[in-house]
Enzyme design. Structure first.
Site, PDB file in Angstrom:
ATOM      1  NE  ARG A  88      17.944 -55.066 -43.811  1.00 58.95           N
ATOM      2  CZ  ARG A  88      17.309 -56.163 -44.224  1.00 58.95           C
ATOM      3  NH1 ARG A  88      17.162 -56.398 -45.499  1.00 58.95           N
ATOM      4  NH2 ARG A  88      16.828 -57.018 -43.343  1.00 58.95           N
ATOM      5  CB  CYS A 128      12.077 -60.095 -49.607  1.00 63.15           C
ATOM      6  SG  CYS A 128      12.075 -59.489 -47.954  1.00 63.15           S
TER       7      CYS A 128
HETATM    8  P1  XMP Z   1       7.298 -58.404 -43.873  1.00 67.44           P
HETATM    9  O1  XMP Z   1       6.882 -59.690 -44.526  1.00 67.44           O
HETATM   10  O2  XMP Z   1       6.913 -58.318 -42.445  1.00 67.44           O
HETATM   11  O3  XMP Z   1       8.893 -58.424 -43.926  1.00 67.44           O
HETATM   12  O4  XMP Z   1       6.839 -57.225 -44.659  1.00 67.44           O
HETATM   13  C1  XMP Z   1       9.681 -57.457 -43.306  1.00 67.44           C
HETATM   14  C2  XMP Z   1      11.137 -57.895 -43.344  1.00 67.44           C
HETATM   15  O5  XMP Z   1      11.607 -58.014 -44.701  1.00 67.44           O
HETATM   16  C3  XMP Z   1      13.008 -57.758 -44.735  1.00 67.44           C
HETATM   17  N1  XMP Z   1      13.240 -56.741 -45.765  1.00 67.44           N
HETATM   18  C4  XMP Z   1      13.691 -57.009 -46.994  1.00 67.44           C
HETATM   19  N2  XMP Z   1      14.135 -58.164 -47.553  1.00 67.44           N
HETATM   20  N3  XMP Z   1      14.516 -57.013 -49.591  1.00 67.44           N
HETATM   21  C5  XMP Z   1      14.559 -58.153 -48.856  1.00 67.44           C
HETATM   22  O6  XMP Z   1      14.965 -59.184 -49.380  1.00 67.44           O
HETATM   23  C6  XMP Z   1      14.091 -55.825 -49.090  1.00 67.44           C
HETATM   24  O7  XMP Z   1      14.052 -54.817 -49.792  1.00 67.44           O
HETATM   25  C7  XMP Z   1      13.679 -55.821 -47.720  1.00 67.44           C
HETATM   26  N4  XMP Z   1      13.240 -54.833 -46.908  1.00 67.44           N
HETATM   27  C8  XMP Z   1      12.977 -55.445 -45.702  1.00 67.44           C
HETATM   28  C9  XMP Z   1      13.420 -57.294 -43.363  1.00 67.44           C
HETATM   29  O8  XMP Z   1      14.028 -58.380 -42.723  1.00 67.44           O
HETATM   30  C10 XMP Z   1      12.099 -56.902 -42.733  1.00 67.44           C
HETATM   31  O9  XMP Z   1      12.111 -56.958 -41.323  1.00 67.44           O
END
Ligand code: XMP
Length: 496
Positions: free
Chosen positions: A411, A315
């Site tokens: 999203r 993120c």
């Molecule tokens: P982890 O740390 O488990 O996080 O890899 C997965 C969660 O991150 C969120 N997510 C995103 N948040 N930009 C963001 O700010 C993104 O591109 C993105 N893609 C996923 C989402 O909540 C996921 O479950």
């Protein structure tokens, strides 16, 4: 000693999991007896508090079948057409074994022009008419075909057919399939749905591989329909209502409204719509990080809340938009509000070890949602590639430009037509093997963390939190270094 969470999280700091440490309590039970059963949402119980994130490099059918067989759940991503997403849900629900190949079907008269005709599947299933509803004759193995087709030349399916006409009902579990393979002296069996549709082939090799994993835990997550429990993500646009209709027909058990900032008029209206049209399906709102946002979604009727903004490994939301919250603070704050209404909280993102899971659950979450922790596994979508001598799979943020081009920009409620602003990145994750193998170890580590805290169940951990018996402190920078591996040089076995 230490502080109650209430005191620590009310001083104006935004803490991540690594910022805090729990103090040990008193142990009067064995780690094996720790009960981690929980609820994903108001009406959806799980025996294991693990959820696979709705990301297109994490959750498709293979992940969903595997997570459900472990007692958790996966939420199938929506970065594809409604029809494909519904077919992913259906495929995951079409079996009781955590094995899924996504096979191609052909009649014996068909030609295989190139290896691409296998579509990444280890075999082509051959049926009388090439339709999944006609009689199974056998299969063509990709490896066999490649061995005899060095030049990747065309050939007829019938010439490579390994006869394997044994079929069993889709509801057979591993033990029953194992017994059938022995009894019929077969090397594979086809799985057939009640309506006669052939869904996959399970080989002796598959069964032996999975049997070797640590005892597949507890009961799998089976719904009232007798099939695996599978969730799906949707957005909040008008066309998502049609998507939802297809998902419901495919048997989806719970829907997650996938948005980076969930407290919006679009989401409140979608929650109300779903609760009115599909009262039997739980709807999870989010993402949220404050009590105010949580309250708003609860009032609208959300059956569960997904917590986290910018804490995920891929993120960039906090940097791009200056909005978000440290994940430990977010989980604690939202869970305090949700607890009053009996709404379970999912701690989403930022999990990179079992200690983070213990922290998330002890700070009030009922489940943890993971992306990077499950990416790079056998069950994650995509192929492995070698990069600098390491076997890796792609893992990308749903807010990365690459993913948004495929539709996930909704999203982020951004301008889909003109300027796309990335809130995530694309990366790669090392090959971790099967989730069926490493999740049982993770779960055992979580049980041991709970044992140190004196909590013999998730419920008892939440009680310790509310009664202020859970004591914690902030870790200084030096304490964090001390808590990790330090002061060693690398260990090279050949010298010892
Ligand atoms: P982890 O740390 O488990 O996080 O890899 C997965 C969660 O991150 C969120 N997510 C995103 N948040 N930009 C963001 O700010 C993104 O591109 C993105 N893609 C996923 C989402 O909540 C996921 O479950």
């Amino acid at each position: 000693d230490g502080f109650a969470a209430e005191k620590l999280f009310n001083q104006g700091f935004s803490y991540t999991y690594d910022d805090v440490i729990f103090l040990p309590n008193y142990i009067d039970f064995a780690a094996d007896t720790v009960q981690l059963k929980t609820n994903l949402s108001r009406n959806l119980p799980l025996s294991v508090p693990f959820v696979a994130s709705p990301m297109d490099t994490v959750s498709e059918s293979a992940m969903a079948a595997a997570m459900a067989s472990l007692g958790g759940i996966a939420i199938i991503h929506s970065n594809t057409t409604a029809a494909v997403q519904a077919s992913l849900v259906r495929a995951a629900k079409s079996r009781r074994v955590p094995i899924l190949h996504d096979p191609v079907f052909l009649p014996p008269s068909a030609e295989i022009a190139s290896v691409d005709d296998f579509s990444d599947s280890p075999f082509i299933l051959v049926t009388e008419s090439g339709n999944p509803k006609s009689t199974l004759l056998g299969y063509v193995s990709r490896d066999d075909w490649l061995k005899t087709n060095q030049n990747d030349k065309g050939s007829r399916v019938g010439d490579y057919l390994v006869e394997s006409p044994v079929t069993v009902p889709w509801s057979y579990d591993l033990a029953k399939i194992d017994a059938t393979l022995n009894e019929k002296k077969a090397n594979s069996v086809g799985l057939v749905r009640d309506d006669g549709e052939l869904v996959d082939l399970v080989t002796r090799e598959d069964v032996d591989r999975v049997k070797g994993y640590p005892k597949l835990l507890a009961q799998g997550s089976v719904g009232p329909d007798g099939e695996w429990i599978v969730g799906a993500a949707i957005g909040t646009r008008e066309q998502d209502k049609e998507r939802l209709e297809q998902l419901v027909k495919a048997g989806v058990n719970v829907v997650v409204l996938d948005s980076s900032q969930g407290n919006s008029i679009y989401q409140l209206e979608m929650i109300k719509y779903i609760k009115k049209v599909y009262p039997e399906i739980d709807v999870i709102g989010g993402n949220v990080v404050t009590s105010y946002q949580a309250d708003s979604l609860i009032q609208a009727g959300a059956d569960g809340l997904r917590v986290g903004m910018g804490s995920g490994s891929i993120c960039t939301t906090q940097e791009v938009c200056a909005v978000g919250r440290g994940q430990a603070t977010a989980v604690y704050k939202v869970s305090c509000t949700a607890y009053k209404s009996g709404i379970p909280v999912i701690a989403d993102g930022g999990i990179s070890n079992s200690g983070h899971i213990v922290k998330a659950l002890s700070l009030g979450a009922s489940t943890v949602m993971m992306g990077s922790f499950l990416a790079g596994s056998t069950e994650a979508p995509g192929a492995y590639v070698y990069q600098n001598g390491q076997r890796v799979k792609k893992y990308r943020g749903m807010g990365s430009l690459e993913a948004m081009t495929q539709g996930s920009d909704q999203r982020y409620l951004g301008d889909t037509a003109k300027l796309k602003i990335a809130q995530g990145v694309v990366g790669a994750v090392k090959d971790k093997g099967s989730v069926l193998n490493f999740i049982p170890y993770t779960l055992q580590a979580v049980r041991q963390g709970f044992q140190d805290l004196g909590a013999n169940s998730l419920e008892s951990a939440h009680n310790l939190l509310r009664s202020r018996e859970l004591r914690l402190e902030v870790r200084t920078g030096a304490a964090q270094v001390e808590g990790g591996i330090h002061g060693l040089v690398s260990y090279e076995k050949k010298y010892f």
